[in-house]
Design an enzyme around this catalytic site. Structure first.
Site, PDB file in Angstrom:
ATOM      1  N   ARG A 251       0.674  -1.344  -0.068  1.00  0.00           N
ATOM      2  CA  ARG A 251       0.122  -0.184   0.001  1.00  0.00           C
ATOM      3  C   ARG A 251       0.791   1.293  -0.013  1.00  0.00           C
ATOM      4  NH1 ARG A 251      -4.987   0.242   2.361  1.00  0.00           N
ATOM      5  NH2 ARG A 251      -4.372   1.811   4.006  1.00  0.00           N
TER       6      ARG A 251
ATOM      7  N   ARG B   5      10.150   4.861  -2.836  1.00  0.00           N
ATOM      8  CA  ARG B   5      10.833   5.657  -4.137  1.00  0.00           C
ATOM      9  C   ARG B   5      12.068   6.231  -3.749  1.00  0.00           C
ATOM     10  NH1 ARG B   5       6.480   9.702  -1.875  1.00  0.00           N
ATOM     11  NH2 ARG B   5       4.702   8.978  -3.197  1.00  0.00           N
TER      12      ARG B   5
ATOM     13  N   ARG C 194      -8.947  -6.250  13.691  1.00  0.00           N
ATOM     14  CA  ARG C 194      -8.372  -5.439  14.566  1.00  0.00           C
ATOM     15  C   ARG C 194      -9.159  -4.345  14.965  1.00  0.00           C
ATOM     16  NH1 ARG C 194      -4.205  -7.438  17.400  1.00  0.00           N
ATOM     17  NH2 ARG C 194      -3.022  -5.520  17.353  1.00  0.00           N
TER      18      ARG C 194
ATOM     19  N   ARG D 188       0.512   5.285  16.755  1.00  0.00           N
ATOM     20  CA  ARG D 188       0.843   6.696  16.271  1.00  0.00           C
ATOM     21  C   ARG D 188       0.232   7.786  16.985  1.00  0.00           C
ATOM     22  NH1 ARG D 188      -1.873   5.336  10.296  1.00  0.00           N
ATOM     23  NH2 ARG D 188      -3.737   4.499  11.258  1.00  0.00           N
TER      24      ARG D 188
ATOM     25  N   GLU E 161      -2.957   6.232  19.521  1.00  0.00           N
ATOM     26  CA  GLU E 161      -3.771   5.141  18.907  1.00  0.00           C
ATOM     27  C   GLU E 161      -3.093   4.033  19.458  1.00  0.00           C
ATOM     28  OE1 GLU E 161      -4.421   6.210  14.956  1.00  0.00           O
ATOM     29  OE2 GLU E 161      -4.686   4.048  14.240  1.00  0.00           O
TER      30      GLU E 161
ATOM     31  N   TYR F 289      -9.874  -4.680   3.156  1.00  0.00           N
ATOM     32  CA  TYR F 289      -9.182  -3.551   3.688  1.00  0.00           C
ATOM     33  C   TYR F 289      -9.475  -2.264   2.757  1.00  0.00           C
ATOM     34  CZ  TYR F 289      -4.876  -1.171   5.831  1.00  0.00           C
ATOM     35  OH  TYR F 289      -3.906  -0.477   6.359  1.00  0.00           O
TER      36      TYR F 289
ATOM     37  N   ASP G 139      -9.878   1.294   1.224  1.00  0.00           N
ATOM     38  CA  ASP G 139      -9.538   2.943   1.309  1.00  0.00           C
ATOM     39  C   ASP G 139     -10.932   3.651   0.998  1.00  0.00           C
ATOM     40  OD1 ASP G 139      -7.332   2.999   2.359  1.00  0.00           O
ATOM     41  OD2 ASP G 139      -6.402   2.989   0.513  1.00  0.00           O
TER      42      ASP G 139
HETATM   43  N1  UDP Z   1       3.590   0.602   8.027  1.00  0.00           N
HETATM   44  C1  UDP Z   1       4.841   0.262   8.710  1.00  0.00           C
HETATM   45  N2  UDP Z   1       5.523   1.322   9.186  1.00  0.00           N
HETATM   46  C2  UDP Z   1       5.117   2.700   9.212  1.00  0.00           C
HETATM   47  C3  UDP Z   1       3.607   2.936   8.499  1.00  0.00           C
HETATM   48  C4  UDP Z   1       3.066   1.880   8.188  1.00  0.00           C
HETATM   49  O1  UDP Z   1       5.459  -0.845   8.764  1.00  0.00           O
HETATM   50  O2  UDP Z   1       5.417   3.798   9.784  1.00  0.00           O
HETATM   51  C5  UDP Z   1       3.096  -0.802   7.391  1.00  0.00           C
HETATM   52  C6  UDP Z   1       2.216  -1.525   8.538  1.00  0.00           C
HETATM   53  O3  UDP Z   1       2.224  -2.756   8.227  1.00  0.00           O
HETATM   54  C7  UDP Z   1       1.052  -0.963   7.892  1.00  0.00           C
HETATM   55  C8  UDP Z   1       0.788  -0.922   6.434  1.00  0.00           C
HETATM   56  O4  UDP Z   1       2.205  -0.475   6.342  1.00  0.00           O
HETATM   57  O5  UDP Z   1      -0.261  -1.911   8.502  1.00  0.00           O
HETATM   58  C9  UDP Z   1       0.023   0.029   5.830  1.00  0.00           C
HETATM   59  O6  UDP Z   1      -0.048   1.383   6.657  1.00  0.00           O
HETATM   60  P1  UDP Z   1      -1.165   2.564   6.520  1.00  0.00           P
HETATM   61  O7  UDP Z   1      -0.706   3.652   6.807  1.00  0.00           O
HETATM   62  O8  UDP Z   1      -1.761   2.468   5.016  1.00  0.00           O
HETATM   63  O9  UDP Z   1      -2.283   1.922   7.242  1.00  0.00           O
HETATM   64  P2  UDP Z   1      -3.794   2.602   7.789  1.00  0.00           P
HETATM   65  O10 UDP Z   1      -3.282   4.122   7.577  1.00  0.00           O
HETATM   66  O11 UDP Z   1      -4.563   2.041   7.026  1.00  0.00           O
HETATM   67  O12 UDP Z   1      -3.808   2.030   9.214  1.00  0.00           O
END
Ligand code: UDP
Length: 365
Positions: A171, A175, A248, A279, A299, A347, A349
């Protein structure tokens, strides 16, 4: 039958469906067990700040039709999501890009970054990545995996990276340019005034009943509608008869602080496993707020158990297989349509939810 459609759940899926059906003269009733509309995109004003009560929602899409659609209901600001990650006493830019690599290894060019990643990757001899760990190691090498992915992912999903599907990490952009935009999508922003207003507009003219549990309601009103659009948990709908799907859930510790700027960014990820939360969101920064105070949410991610609010389907092998069996049951229900993250155990968006709802409604009508 009083209604054409009973719509269970007033989140984006249900609200878009209701809006479109209502537009062509169908009679819709939306029910929601909660005391507010909008499901998990619900926002609440605290200290003049739109607080994303169920976690940060940043709208992003590459689908122009979806972008034009949502822009009918709100004006979007020019927010670009650029989270930072804190690992112990180190701070990095996300997603994984030249700013991250430069800070991690003290290098300056894409060639230098690629050389380091290639060297780290070659130590693992990974073919086609079979799980999230292999995917992360093969994309970014050991250092990025260990510091920015492993602990965070384990906290968020409560499972080791070796048990999770690789698509979860795909996801995120990866880059070799100095670009901290968390998304690759063409369009991005936060609706000015919050998401609840969008859902209010979508549901304008539609009958809505809050604090209404579907299972209680349908017992008393079995013939209320010709068809039902169900956006709750699919396994619960079938009385868990094939077993329970795993989800979850997220718990938020929200605090008002007597300072105007706590962390300088809307999203700061804590990627170290030892920090108990994943976070911290500082809501005002989504809308460039200059209020005197600030509101933050820590969170915490945990396994869902009955009575909690489900947020994320766990799309690993076991659950994906079980879902496919529930889906077969769902397909036999000719008058019930299952939609959204919980109804389709996906999952999704926000843009994909809108896309799916619009697609479904056009097939239906
Ligand atoms: N992820 C990670 N480190 C980070 C942010 C994201 O390893 O700092 C990984 C983690 O496995 C997460 C996935 O990337 O479940 C997708 O992150 P995203 O931010 O898209 O999750 P959401 O915002 O849907 O909770």
């Amino acid at each position: 039958m009083i209604y054409d459609y009973l719509i269970v759940g007033s989140g984006l899926f249900g609200a878009v469906f209701a809006h479109e059906a209502h537009k062509v003269g169908k009679k819709c009733l939306v029910i929601d067990k909660s005391d507010h509309i909008a499901g998990n995109v619900y926002c609440e004003k605290i200290e003049g700040i739109n607080v994303h009560k169920y976690g940060a929602h940043i709208f992003h899409t590459s689908n122009k039709d979806v972008w034009d659609y949502i822009n009918q209901f709100a004006e979007f600001n020019n927010y670009i999501n650029s989270p930072v990650a804190i690992y112990k006493d180190e701070l990095y830019n996300l997603p994984f890009n030249m700013n991250t690599f430069s800070k991690m290894w003290g290098i300056k060019t894409p060639a230098e970054a690629k050389e380091i990643i290639e060297k780290q990757r070659s130590e693992y001899k990974i073919g086609e990545p079979k799980n999230l760990e292999e995917q992360a190691l093969s994309l970014a090498g050991k250092d990025v995996y260990e510091k920015l992915i492993k602990g965070y992912t384990q906290k968020q999903w409560g499972r080791p990276c070796t048990d999770l599907p690789s698509f979860i990490i795909k996801r995120l952009p990866f880059r070799f340019t100095f670009n901290n935009n968390y998304f690759n999508d063409r369009y991005q922003g936060i609706p000015i005034g919050g998401y609840t207003k969008i859902v209010e507009k979508l549901l304008d003219g539609v009958d809505v009943s809050l604090n209404t549990d579907y299972y209680d309601f349908i017992k008393i009103n079995p013939n209320i509608a010709r068809k039902t659009v169900f956006t709750g948990m699919i396994d619960e709908f079938f009385g868990y008869k094939l077993g329970t799907l795993e989800y979850r859930t997220v718990r938020f510790e929200t605090e008002i602080l007597e300072c105007d700027n706590y962390q300088g960014n809307a999203v700061v990820n804590y990627t170290d496993y030892e920090v108990p939360y994943t976070r911290i969101i500082e809501h005002k920064h989504f809308e460039f707020g200059n209020q005197e105070k600030t509101v933050i949410s820590r969170e915490y991610s945990t396994e869902w158990t009955p009575g909690m609010e489900p947020y994320y389907p766990v799309n690993d092998e076991k659950n994906t297989h079980l879902y496919s069996r529930y889906k077969e049951l769902a397909e036999q229900e000719k008058n019930i349509i299952f939609g959204g993250r919980l109804g389709q155990y996906k999952y999704y968006d926000m843009d994909k939810v809108i896309e799916a709802a619009l697609h479904l409604v056009s097939e239906e009508l």
